[in-house]
Design an enzyme around this catalytic site. Structure first.
Site, PDB file in Angstrom:
ATOM      1  N   ALA A  10       0.823  -1.225   0.000  1.00  0.00           N
ATOM      2  CA  ALA A  10       0.000   0.000   0.000  1.00  0.00           C
ATOM      3  C   ALA A  10       0.854   1.271   0.000  1.00  0.00           C
ATOM      4  CB  ALA A  10      -0.951  -0.011   1.195  1.00  0.00           C
ATOM      5  N   ASP A  60       8.549  -7.567   4.586  1.00  0.00           N
ATOM      6  CA  ASP A  60       8.785  -8.042   3.226  1.00  0.00           C
ATOM      7  C   ASP A  60       7.990  -9.335   3.042  1.00  0.00           C
ATOM      8  OD1 ASP A  60       9.812  -9.209   0.922  1.00  0.00           O
ATOM      9  OD2 ASP A  60      11.870  -8.553   1.324  1.00  0.00           O
ATOM     10  N   TYR A 153       7.534 -13.385 -15.237  1.00  0.00           N
ATOM     11  CA  TYR A 153       6.464 -12.559 -14.656  1.00  0.00           C
ATOM     12  C   TYR A 153       5.112 -13.185 -14.999  1.00  0.00           C
ATOM     13  CZ  TYR A 153       3.307  -8.733 -13.570  1.00  0.00           C
ATOM     14  OH  TYR A 153       2.259  -7.996 -13.061  1.00  0.00           O
ATOM     15  N   PRO A 183      -5.658  -6.807 -13.924  1.00  0.00           N
ATOM     16  CA  PRO A 183      -5.567  -5.612 -14.767  1.00  0.00           C
ATOM     17  C   PRO A 183      -4.583  -5.757 -15.930  1.00  0.00           C
ATOM     18  CG  PRO A 183      -5.107  -5.137 -12.435  1.00  0.00           C
ATOM     19  CD  PRO A 183      -5.004  -6.612 -12.628  1.00  0.00           C
ATOM     20  N   GLY A 184      -4.839  -4.962 -16.968  1.00  0.00           N
ATOM     21  CA  GLY A 184      -3.855  -4.749 -18.026  1.00  0.00           C
ATOM     22  C   GLY A 184      -2.971  -3.570 -17.644  1.00  0.00           C
ATOM     23  N   PHE A 190       4.903   0.557 -11.282  1.00  0.00           N
ATOM     24  CA  PHE A 190       5.201  -0.790 -11.807  1.00  0.00           C
ATOM     25  C   PHE A 190       6.330  -0.792 -12.847  1.00  0.00           C
ATOM     26  CE2 PHE A 190       4.370  -4.064 -15.032  1.00  0.00           C
ATOM     27  CZ  PHE A 190       4.326  -5.215 -14.271  1.00  0.00           C
TER      28      PHE A 190
HETATM   29  P1  NDP Z   1       3.671  -0.402  -7.642  1.00  0.00           P
HETATM   30  O1  NDP Z   1       5.106  -0.660  -7.917  1.00  0.00           O
HETATM   31  O2  NDP Z   1       3.164   0.986  -7.721  1.00  0.00           O
HETATM   32  O3  NDP Z   1       3.259  -1.023  -6.227  1.00  0.00           O
HETATM   33  C1  NDP Z   1       3.747  -2.263  -5.794  1.00  0.00           C
HETATM   34  C2  NDP Z   1       3.528  -2.388  -4.300  1.00  0.00           C
HETATM   35  O4  NDP Z   1       3.975  -3.686  -3.884  1.00  0.00           O
HETATM   36  C3  NDP Z   1       4.306  -1.365  -3.506  1.00  0.00           C
HETATM   37  O5  NDP Z   1       3.503  -0.858  -2.473  1.00  0.00           O
HETATM   38  C4  NDP Z   1       5.467  -2.166  -2.933  1.00  0.00           C
HETATM   39  O6  NDP Z   1       5.803  -1.647  -1.657  1.00  0.00           O
HETATM   40  C5  NDP Z   1       4.821  -3.548  -2.758  1.00  0.00           C
HETATM   41  N1  NDP Z   1       5.820  -4.611  -2.727  1.00  0.00           N
HETATM   42  C6  NDP Z   1       6.625  -5.020  -3.745  1.00  0.00           C
HETATM   43  N2  NDP Z   1       7.454  -5.983  -3.316  1.00  0.00           N
HETATM   44  C7  NDP Z   1       7.153  -6.201  -2.006  1.00  0.00           C
HETATM   45  C8  NDP Z   1       7.674  -7.056  -1.015  1.00  0.00           C
HETATM   46  N3  NDP Z   1       8.656  -7.935  -1.274  1.00  0.00           N
HETATM   47  N4  NDP Z   1       7.145  -7.011   0.228  1.00  0.00           N
HETATM   48  C9  NDP Z   1       6.153  -6.142   0.501  1.00  0.00           C
HETATM   49  N5  NDP Z   1       5.617  -5.306  -0.395  1.00  0.00           N
HETATM   50  C10 NDP Z   1       6.124  -5.325  -1.631  1.00  0.00           C
HETATM   51  O7  NDP Z   1       2.891  -1.327  -8.701  1.00  0.00           O
HETATM   52  P2  NDP Z   1       1.329  -1.627  -8.920  1.00  0.00           P
HETATM   53  O8  NDP Z   1       0.474  -0.900  -7.977  1.00  0.00           O
HETATM   54  O9  NDP Z   1       1.072  -1.484 -10.363  1.00  0.00           O
HETATM   55  O10 NDP Z   1       1.333  -3.180  -8.609  1.00  0.00           O
HETATM   56  C11 NDP Z   1       0.478  -3.792  -7.666  1.00  0.00           C
HETATM   57  C12 NDP Z   1       0.148  -5.186  -8.156  1.00  0.00           C
HETATM   58  O11 NDP Z   1      -0.549  -5.099  -9.399  1.00  0.00           O
HETATM   59  C13 NDP Z   1       1.358  -6.078  -8.434  1.00  0.00           C
HETATM   60  O12 NDP Z   1       1.054  -7.381  -7.984  1.00  0.00           O
HETATM   61  C14 NDP Z   1       1.478  -6.065  -9.954  1.00  0.00           C
HETATM   62  O13 NDP Z   1       2.091  -7.223 -10.458  1.00  0.00           O
HETATM   63  C15 NDP Z   1       0.020  -5.981 -10.343  1.00  0.00           C
HETATM   64  N6  NDP Z   1      -0.284  -5.476 -11.664  1.00  0.00           N
HETATM   65  C16 NDP Z   1       0.183  -4.257 -12.115  1.00  0.00           C
HETATM   66  C17 NDP Z   1      -0.173  -3.801 -13.368  1.00  0.00           C
HETATM   67  C18 NDP Z   1       0.358  -2.529 -13.923  1.00  0.00           C
HETATM   68  O14 NDP Z   1       0.414  -2.395 -15.171  1.00  0.00           O
HETATM   69  N7  NDP Z   1       0.715  -1.552 -13.110  1.00  0.00           N
HETATM   70  C19 NDP Z   1      -1.112  -4.550 -14.213  1.00  0.00           C
HETATM   71  C20 NDP Z   1      -1.532  -5.810 -13.652  1.00  0.00           C
HETATM   72  C21 NDP Z   1      -1.149  -6.221 -12.425  1.00  0.00           C
HETATM   73  P3  NDP Z   1       7.305  -1.475  -1.115  1.00  0.00           P
HETATM   74  O15 NDP Z   1       8.207  -1.226  -2.294  1.00  0.00           O
HETATM   75  O16 NDP Z   1       7.204  -0.323  -0.168  1.00  0.00           O
HETATM   76  O17 NDP Z   1       7.572  -2.760  -0.421  1.00  0.00           O
HETATM   77  C1  8X3 Z   2       1.230  -5.820 -15.574  1.00  0.00           C
HETATM   78  C2  8X3 Z   2       0.666  -5.670 -16.939  1.00  0.00           C
HETATM   79  O1  8X3 Z   2       1.094  -6.080 -19.395  1.00  0.00           O
HETATM   80  O2  8X3 Z   2       2.962  -5.267 -18.085  1.00  0.00           O
HETATM   81  O3  8X3 Z   2       0.893  -7.017 -15.018  1.00  0.00           O
HETATM   82  O4  8X3 Z   2       2.209  -7.528 -17.853  1.00  0.00           O
HETATM   83  S1  8X3 Z   2       1.789  -6.171 -18.110  1.00  0.00           S
END
Ligand code: NDP
Ligand code: 8X3
Length: 252
Positions: A10, A60, A153, A183-184, A190
């Site tokens: 979060a 973590d 991934y 989601p896409g 990310f």
């Molecule tokens: P962000 O990078 O903005 O957020 C990722 C979050 O995950 C951060 O809060 C980070 O917190 C936390 N996180 C990562 N690794 C760890 C860890 N080892 N332990 C605890 N927390 C962790 O990316 P998104 O919001 O886009 O991603 C959220 C989810 O959505 C992911 O699972 C991603 O794969 C998925 N997703 C994203 C898409 C996109 O295009 N953005 C599309 C589809 C799915 P911190 O670094 O503080 O630990």
């Molecule tokens: C994140 C979306 O298209 O980069 O899961 O894999 S994509």
């Protein structure tokens, strides 16, 4: 009485937007992440804006010991978790299999798959104890279709899809809803993480089209939990309008 949502990851992106959405609906929030400063500052912000309680836990998800220490014995007033949102996750690198980094593979599998399992294992007992609850796993369109240079991934998100289906079956007797929200392309941190801080590459990912935003996913997660007790969304794939599947985009 306030409901309780627990959201992993979060500190940014979807997780942060989802926490804000639930907080604005007067839910008490347990928020987690590794970046302590960001997490605690966000917790303070939520407490100032909304009449709710917030518990911020820094750990973590890759480290089961840390996960269990933080989650398996929550303070009594936090034990009644209504909704768990398994969101913490990441992609690292975008390489063909032969050029891939084993270290990156380990991190993705340890975070996206094993981390989700550890967190869920710690939280499910609060739900089975009362035969009620809802788990939303943030998968991805990458867990539905494999794309070039997505290999590990994609595999990690296919695993999230499989785990979601398995949980839904195994938790049936406990009346626990289990949803995959997939989601896409969405503009969060990310791509910056995937491209290891290369801001130009990250920016290019979203050029020429309007991607999803974190707020869109928060609204959908909110919708999923707002349905009546007898209704469970199993699998929800969402893309921006300019994305047709995992690889086809219309860019202008
Ligand atoms: P962000 O990078 O903005 O957020 C990722 C979050 O995950 C951060 O809060 C980070 O917190 C936390 N996180 C990562 N690794 C760890 C860890 N080892 N332990 C605890 N927390 C962790 O990316 P998104 O919001 O886009 O991603 C959220 C989810 O959505 C992911 O699972 C991603 O794969 C998925 N997703 C994203 C898409 C996109 O295009 N953005 C599309 C589809 C799915 P911190 O670094 O503080 O630990
Ligand atoms: C994140 C979306 O298209 O980069 O899961 O894999 S994509």
């Amino acid at each position: 009485m306030h409901k309780i949502v627990l959201i992993t990851g979060a500190t940014s992106g979807f997780g942060k937007a989802i926490a804000e959405k639930f907080a604005s609906g007067n839910w008490n929030c347990i928020i987690t992440g590794r970046r302590a400063d960001k997490l605690h500052a966000f917790a303070d912000e939520l407490r100032e804006k909304y009449p709710i309680r917030v518990l911020s836990l820094v750990f973590d998800v890759q480290k089961n010991e840390e996960v269990q220490q933080n989650l398996s014995n929550l303070p009594d007033e936090w034990k009644d978790v209504d909704v768990l949102i398994n969101n913490a996750g990441l992609a690292l690198g975008r390489e063909t299999f032969d050029n891939g980094s084993i270290e990156d593979w380990d991190t993705m599998i340890d975070t996206n798959v094993k981390g989700l399992l550890y967190v869920t294992k710690a939280v499910v007992p609060y739900m089975t104890a009362k035969n009620r609850g809802h788990i939303i796993n943030i998968g991805s369109i990458a867990g539905k279709e494999v794309y070039e240079k997505g290999n590990v991934y994609c595999a990690s998100k296919f695993a999230v899809d499989a785990i979601t289906k398995a949980l839904r079956i195994d938790l049936l007797p406990h009346k626990i809803k289990v949803t995959a929200l997939q989601p896409g392309a969405a503009d969060t941190e990310f791509s910056l993480v995937r491209y290891k801080g290369d801001a130009d590459k990250a920016k290019q990912t979203y050029e020429g089209f309007t991607p999803l935003y974190a707020q869109d996913i928060a609204d959908i997660a909110w919708y999923c939990v707002s349905l009546p007790p007898h209704v469970c969304i199993n699998d929800l794939v969402v893309t921006c309008t300019a994305q047709g599947n995992a690889i086809n985009f219309y860019k202008e």
